[in-house]
Scaffold this motif. Sequence first.
Motif, short mmCIF file in Angstrom:
data_model
loop_
_atom_site.label_atom_id
_atom_site.label_comp_id
_atom_site.label_asym_id
_atom_site.label_seq_id
_atom_site.Cartn_x
_atom_site.Cartn_y
_atom_site.Cartn_z
N MET A 65 0.77 -1.23 0.13
CA MET A 65 0.28 -0.01 0.05
C MET A 65 0.69 1.20 0.06
O MET A 65 0.23 2.41 -0.27
CB MET A 65 -1.14 0.02 1.28
N ARG A 66 2.18 1.01 0.44
CA ARG A 66 3.12 2.24 0.45
C ARG A 66 3.52 2.29 -1.13
O ARG A 66 4.00 3.64 -1.22
CB ARG A 66 4.25 2.14 1.37
N THR A 67 3.24 1.84 -1.97
CA THR A 67 3.90 1.88 -3.30
C THR A 67 2.97 2.54 -4.04
O THR A 67 1.74 2.77 -3.65
CB THR A 67 4.36 0.61 -4.12
N THR A 68 3.16 3.10 -5.42
CA THR A 68 2.50 3.60 -6.33
C THR A 68 1.18 2.64 -6.66
O THR A 68 0.03 2.90 -6.67
CB THR A 68 3.02 4.05 -7.71
N VAL A 69 1.50 1.17 -7.01
CA VAL A 69 0.38 0.37 -7.36
C VAL A 69 -0.59 0.11 -6.21
O VAL A 69 -1.65 0.03 -6.37
CB VAL A 69 1.21 -1.04 -7.65
N GLY A 70 0.09 0.00 -5.04
CA GLY A 70 -0.88 -0.10 -3.99
C GLY A 70 -1.81 1.15 -3.73
O GLY A 70 -3.05 0.97 -3.31
N ARG A 71 -1.27 2.29 -3.80
CA ARG A 71 -1.99 3.43 -3.68
C ARG A 71 -3.21 3.56 -4.76
O ARG A 71 -4.35 3.91 -4.61
CB ARG A 71 -1.41 4.93 -3.69
N LEU A 72 -2.78 3.10 -5.99
CA LEU A 72 -3.80 3.07 -7.22
C LEU A 72 -4.75 2.25 -6.66
O LEU A 72 -6.12 2.32 -6.98
CB LEU A 72 -2.96 2.87 -8.60
N PHE A 73 -4.37 0.78 -6.29
CA PHE A 73 -5.59 -0.19 -6.05
C PHE A 73 -6.46 0.34 -4.67
O PHE A 73 -7.66 0.15 -4.96
CB PHE A 73 -4.37 -1.44 -5.49
N GLU A 74 -5.71 0.91 -3.77
CA GLU A 74 -6.75 1.50 -2.69
C GLU A 74 -7.68 2.65 -3.26
O GLU A 74 -8.89 2.35 -2.96
CB GLU A 74 -5.95 2.25 -1.59
N THR A 75 -7.19 3.54 -4.17
CA THR A 75 -8.16 4.52 -4.69
C THR A 75 -9.34 3.78 -5.67
O THR A 75 -10.36 4.07 -5.34
CB THR A 75 -7.33 5.47 -5.76
N TYR A 76 -8.75 2.68 -6.24
CA TYR A 76 -9.98 2.05 -7.07
C TYR A 76 -10.83 1.20 -6.16
O TYR A 76 -11.96 1.37 -6.36
CB TYR A 76 -9.17 0.98 -8.01
N LEU A 77 -10.31 0.38 -5.00
CA LEU A 77 -11.24 -0.12 -4.03
C LEU A 77 -12.02 0.86 -3.41
O LEU A 77 -13.31 0.74 -3.14
CB LEU A 77 -10.21 -0.77 -3.03
N ASP A 78 -11.47 2.05 -3.01
CA ASP A 78 -12.36 3.17 -2.17
C ASP A 78 -13.37 3.65 -3.10
O ASP A 78 -14.49 3.55 -2.75
CB ASP A 78 -11.64 4.31 -1.99
N GLY A 79 -13.11 3.75 -4.49
CA GLY A 79 -14.18 4.11 -5.39
C GLY A 79 -15.23 3.14 -5.66
O GLY A 79 -16.40 3.53 -5.80
N ALA A 80 -14.62 1.64 -5.87
CA ALA A 80 -15.89 0.80 -6.18
C ALA A 80 -16.50 0.63 -4.89
O ALA A 80 -17.80 0.46 -4.96
CB ALA A 80 -15.07 -0.73 -6.40
#
Length: 195
Positions: A65-80
């Motif tokens: 979650m501290r990486t760029t991929v993790g932040r993108l995944f968290e943003t996508y998950l929050d949005g969904a």
Amino acid sequence: MSSWRRDFASGLIVLTPVLVILLVLNYLYSRIVDLPVIRRLDEPLGFVVAVVVFVMLVLSIGYLMRTTVGRLFETYLDGAMNRVPLIRVLYNASKLAVETAVSGTDDLQKPVKVEPWQGMRMTAFKTGKTTTDGRVVLFMPTAPNITTGFVMEVEPENISEVDESVEEALTRVLSAGFGEEERTAPIDIDARTED
């Protein structure tokens, strides 16, 4: 809203995130215990290995979650999650419960009221920071998704202090106002006796 309905809603607001977290933890642990390698181990050793694997899984996801991929995944998950009405409330409440349990509410110093327009008050939180020109930096969360919001720089005289805890204010914002406690005004009693 009648008092029993308000009490029931307040109880749900507190219990639901806890139950969701416990169900998720139980599901993850049962999946780990069912792995063929762990299933073959004797009971005390199998339990220890399952707990170690679980902790390593949590640490790995936390690092991701501290990486760029993790932040993108968290943003996508929050949005969904925030697109589905009932899931949105459960997801945000669970996320808040975990964030509060892990990091506490120390980052949010004190709830305050801000009046952006005449006659309308909004709940915000002091961050403990000030700008170079003396304005107070506030965070105003959105309801019911309190992980988003607005950072505002406000003159100190435009802030009204309130007599409530961070947890009380967060509960009100998270519940979109439905978790508001009814406060009764004190009653003045004239205790003078007539002669």
